[in-house]
Write a protein that holds these residues in place. Sequence first.
Motif, mmCIF file in Angstrom:
data_model
loop_
_atom_site.group_PDB
_atom_site.id
_atom_site.type_symbol
_atom_site.label_atom_id
_atom_site.label_comp_id
_atom_site.label_asym_id
_atom_site.label_seq_id
_atom_site.Cartn_x
_atom_site.Cartn_y
_atom_site.Cartn_z
ATOM 1 N N ASN A 436 0.808 -1.226 0.000
ATOM 2 C CA ASN A 436 0.000 0.000 0.000
ATOM 3 C C ASN A 436 0.840 1.275 0.000
ATOM 4 N N VAL A 437 2.147 1.152 -0.182
ATOM 5 C CA VAL A 437 2.950 2.368 -0.357
ATOM 6 C C VAL A 437 2.464 3.133 -1.591
ATOM 7 N N MET A 438 1.813 2.433 -2.514
ATOM 8 C CA MET A 438 1.289 3.100 -3.707
ATOM 9 C C MET A 438 0.208 4.116 -3.362
ATOM 10 N N LYS A 439 -0.566 3.853 -2.326
ATOM 11 C CA LYS A 439 -1.567 4.825 -1.868
ATOM 12 C C LYS A 439 -0.870 6.084 -1.353
ATOM 13 N N LEU A 440 0.214 5.888 -0.629
ATOM 14 C CA LEU A 440 0.953 7.020 -0.077
ATOM 15 C C LEU A 440 1.518 7.911 -1.176
ATOM 16 N N VAL A 441 2.203 7.307 -2.153
ATOM 17 C CA VAL A 441 2.823 8.127 -3.195
ATOM 18 C C VAL A 441 1.769 8.727 -4.121
ATOM 19 N N HIS A 442 0.634 8.042 -4.290
ATOM 20 C CA HIS A 442 -0.458 8.631 -5.072
ATOM 21 C C HIS A 442 -0.915 9.936 -4.442
ATOM 22 N N ASP A 443 -1.179 9.893 -3.138
ATOM 23 C CA ASP A 443 -1.714 11.081 -2.468
ATOM 24 C C ASP A 443 -0.700 12.219 -2.438
ATOM 25 N N TRP A 444 0.565 11.900 -2.205
ATOM 26 C CA TRP A 444 1.605 12.936 -2.265
ATOM 27 C C TRP A 444 1.611 13.616 -3.636
ATOM 28 N N ASN A 621 -11.258 21.950 -8.303
ATOM 29 C CA ASN A 621 -11.598 20.844 -9.204
ATOM 30 C C ASN A 621 -11.658 19.493 -8.484
ATOM 31 N N LEU A 622 -11.603 19.514 -7.164
ATOM 32 C CA LEU A 622 -11.494 18.261 -6.424
ATOM 33 C C LEU A 622 -12.641 17.288 -6.686
ATOM 34 N N PRO A 623 -13.920 17.731 -6.720
ATOM 35 C CA PRO A 623 -14.988 16.765 -7.012
ATOM 36 C C PRO A 623 -14.790 16.064 -8.356
ATOM 37 N N HIS A 632 -18.934 6.574 -2.616
ATOM 38 C CA HIS A 632 -19.734 7.299 -1.637
ATOM 39 C C HIS A 632 -18.939 8.487 -1.086
ATOM 40 N N TYR A 633 -18.370 9.241 -1.949
ATOM 41 C CA TYR A 633 -17.570 10.420 -1.611
ATOM 42 C C TYR A 633 -16.362 10.084 -0.726
ATOM 43 N N GLU A 634 -15.958 8.812 -0.719
ATOM 44 C CA GLU A 634 -14.770 8.443 0.049
ATOM 45 C C GLU A 634 -13.520 9.052 -0.569
ATOM 46 N N ASN A 635 -13.459 9.047 -1.890
ATOM 47 C CA ASN A 635 -12.309 9.651 -2.570
ATOM 48 C C ASN A 635 -12.225 11.144 -2.261
ATOM 49 N N LEU A 636 -13.354 11.806 -2.332
ATOM 50 C CA LEU A 636 -13.379 13.244 -2.067
ATOM 51 C C LEU A 636 -12.919 13.533 -0.632
ATOM 52 N N SER A 637 -13.415 12.725 0.296
ATOM 53 C CA SER A 637 -13.034 12.902 1.691
ATOM 54 C C SER A 637 -11.545 12.648 1.909
ATOM 55 N N LYS A 704 -18.670 24.866 0.396
ATOM 56 C CA LYS A 704 -19.830 24.126 0.881
ATOM 57 C C LYS A 704 -20.203 22.948 -0.006
ATOM 58 N N ASP A 705 -19.904 23.059 -1.296
ATOM 59 C CA ASP A 705 -20.212 21.938 -2.193
ATOM 60 C C ASP A 705 -19.380 20.704 -1.832
ATOM 61 N N ILE A 706 -18.234 20.928 -1.224
ATOM 62 C CA ILE A 706 -17.392 19.816 -0.764
ATOM 63 C C ILE A 706 -17.725 19.472 0.685
ATOM 64 N N MET A 707 -17.745 20.461 1.558
ATOM 65 C CA MET A 707 -17.913 20.208 2.982
ATOM 66 C C MET A 707 -19.233 19.512 3.299
ATOM 67 N N ASN A 708 -20.306 19.870 2.597
ATOM 68 C CA ASN A 708 -21.605 19.272 2.895
ATOM 69 C C ASN A 708 -21.722 17.830 2.415
ATOM 70 N N LYS A 709 -20.717 17.350 1.722
ATOM 71 C CA LYS A 709 -20.713 15.959 1.269
ATOM 72 C C LYS A 709 -19.769 15.072 2.094
ATOM 73 N N ILE A 710 -18.854 15.693 2.825
ATOM 74 C CA ILE A 710 -17.814 14.865 3.471
ATOM 75 C C ILE A 710 -17.638 15.135 4.962
ATOM 76 N N ALA A 711 -18.108 16.278 5.497
ATOM 77 C CA ALA A 711 -17.771 16.641 6.867
ATOM 78 C C ALA A 711 -19.001 17.063 7.647
ATOM 79 N N SER A 712 -19.154 16.512 8.834
ATOM 80 C CA SER A 712 -20.224 16.923 9.730
ATOM 81 C C SER A 712 -19.995 18.370 10.168
ATOM 82 N N PRO A 713 -21.068 19.151 10.333
ATOM 83 C CA PRO A 713 -20.907 20.539 10.795
ATOM 84 C C PRO A 713 -20.530 20.631 12.269
#
Length: 864
Positions: A436-444, A621-623, A632-637, A704-713
């Motif tokens: 899973n080091v590939m996940k790390l370098v992807h995100d970097w 452009n994140l969405p 289920h917006y896991e990628n966005l989160s 808000k278009d991002i926050m309302n899909k991934i984060a509790s207020p």
Amino acid sequence: MQTALILKRMLLFTVLVAFSWQAEAQRRPQNPPAPTPAPTAPGTTPAQVPNGGPGGSRSASTGPKPYNEVITAKAKTTKGLFTVHKVDDKYYFEIPDSILGRDIMAITRFSKVAGGAGVYGGEVANQQVVQFEKGPDNKVFLRVVTLISVANDSSQPIYKAVRNSNVDPIAAAFDMKSLGKDSNGVVIDVTEFFKGDNQPVSLNAGVKRRLSLGGLASDRSYIETIKSYPINTEIRTVKTFTASPTSGISLTPSPFPSSSVPAASTAGAVTLEMNTSFIVLPKLPAKKRLFDTRVGYFADDYTVYSDEQQKVEQANFIVRWKLEPKPEDVEKWKRGELVEPAKPIVYYIDPATPKKWRPYLIQGINDWQVAFEKAGFKNAIMGKEWPENDSSMSLEDARFSVIRYFASDIQNAYGPNAHDPRSGEIIESHIGWYHNVMKLVHDWYFVQTAAVDPGARKMTFDDDLMGNLIRFVSSHEVGHTLGLRHNMGSSSKTPVEKLRDKAWVEANGHTASIMDYARFNYVAQPEDNIGRAGLFPRIGDYDKWAIEWGYGYVPGKDEEEEKKVLSKKYNERMAQNPRIWFGTYEYGNTADPRTQSEDLSDNAMKASEYGIKNLKRIMTNLPQYTKEEADHYENLSDMYRAIATQYNRYIGHVSRNIGGYYETQKTVEQTGDVYEMVPKATQKEAVSFIQKNVFTTPAWMLDKDIMNKIASPASSQVSSIQDATLGSLLSTVRLGRIVNMAGRYDNAYNLDEYYSDLKKGIFSEIPAKAKIDQFRRNLQKSYVERMAALVNPAATSGGITISFGGAITPSTDVMKSDISSVTRAHLIQLRSELVNAAASYPDSMSRYHLQDLAERIKRALDPK
């Protein structure tokens, strides 16, 4: 590669598996004491050992028998370091006289492990240096060897003092079953020793505690195979330990934490397959190269005594491979001609590695060839596929260095090595590579380059991009196994404007070292049109210099003379090329802003401004970049958190300048100071950056278009970042350095001015009586509470006072320093301003807030 937290854990383990055991340099006593019986865990069967000690039979020794009565015609024999005989269900070692008393490295690795254990086949479980020696009463002793002090000249009286002061522990005693064939050596029965739980060849006590293991179940533990080779003998065992069904395996002994779910053993037991390699160390230790703090090598040491000393000396020497030219090429090498080494450094790729990634791992290894050419060697290092059809080779065999591939969700890789503690000579390395080091370098790569590289704008990269990310990590980890530490200072030698210069950065790279945590060029802007050659790290100027320094030819009659030659060479080369500088991050300096992980350039404020510009572009452009069917917006989160983490890194890079100082290691031949204050103007620039980019509410992170899909207020990451930043800026560590430097340096950034600059930005709404938003109100409350704690530390959980060097000492002495006095004065002034402003503030919520702050300060100043 690691995150900063895992990196520190890697440094505690030493990323390098640096051995604490050492070789002994003096003779043993003639009549060593008999071993003491080892305790046996309840509910387990004790290993059968001679005279109650660990290892063989409990029956009294009857003396050696004739060779043919022990090693009968039924024996299956393999020759090597030890000649190994299997007679029925017994295993015998025939140890020649030439090996008795020799230092032998015993490396025990996991071969197979319980599911969910968080450890993987190929990882080190234990390591020791041992010796076999003849004892009294027809015994053979196994000693665990430690090297703490030596006296090299046996003609000096101090030599006797060292001999009389040190003795190595006897870890096991064996009956001498027979003399060796032709009376050369000894024959011992090792069956019960290897079946048993004997620490030199099993798990050490600390690892067993971390794995929640009980005693050995001897009826379910056995020897699988013992094979012998010219310089090593390999023992494969299966060991079963009792385990509580409710505890299971809870922690990995590797340098990184496991994210696996602990495996509760419903069977009440845990079974492990282990491999122990006995590999003989050179009879004569390799020539040492003495350590210099200005070149980043891992080092080993021991204390040296001699009659001529007026003080005890430490022999500090680097860890490196023994790379030498062929005998016929020695003079060519000395003349500076490229030659091939007598024995190149070879790393094999675990056959469990997915085939499409193997070429990239090999390229990462081979990338170091250009550095070794600076040391005078061609084809000095190479990666190879593992010969899967060669039954004479084993992945656990300590003669072979391997990149082991672990089926794990851990986002990491690490590069240890095993070395001879007498000389620092590297014997072998097993690099740990988690899938899973590939996940790390992807995100970097995503958060640092998606603004400029279209290929980074998706959740699954093309194979070529991911392959080159793997190649970069491979090069970094191989560097560790060559003996190199991290060089977190390397990137500071690249001017920030060069990071946007397409021609320059593509030719030279954004950092001078692959050993830096400089990741990718996050400063590059879209309009710069910089390609991947200017975004990726590579083997750089520092890496080439470090390999030349550690592996190249140096004239000199002894190690001390070589050290002086190398020191002079360093001074000359540094004057020619400052990019070879090595920072002091690895020596524990966290106050020098030039030596940080994950940062770029010689100006963190400018670099971070560019980095935040790119984060804003990505956030817009994140969405779109993270969209995948049925997600289920896991990628966005996930990627929002990655962006927030990167943003927070930029803040940390800038903050290091405030109250910071520069530390530049020097010899007396070099001019200038070792310690210098970060210029006042630079510190004020850092405060201004934080006011603008952190304390001014970062609206770009609140889409808000991002926050309302991934984060509790119910929570806010922005508030958390602001509060953590403020806590860092008002930490007694930082404030203590500011106070102390004002006493040492002229034109220092003093605490009074620092507080004034902070207040001006944090309460910028008050002069204009502007509305104060929720984030700013929270920030201002935090400021008042933290300042109050500085004048009333008894009401907080532990005041501390800080020395100039940043050392923390527990006390409430902050009250005795200028910190309390200056803080109190500023709170008095701030309260007056708040009271006056609140009287006529137009916005009611802001007015309530200011009244509350004034009351809090009043209570802090007069808690009674």
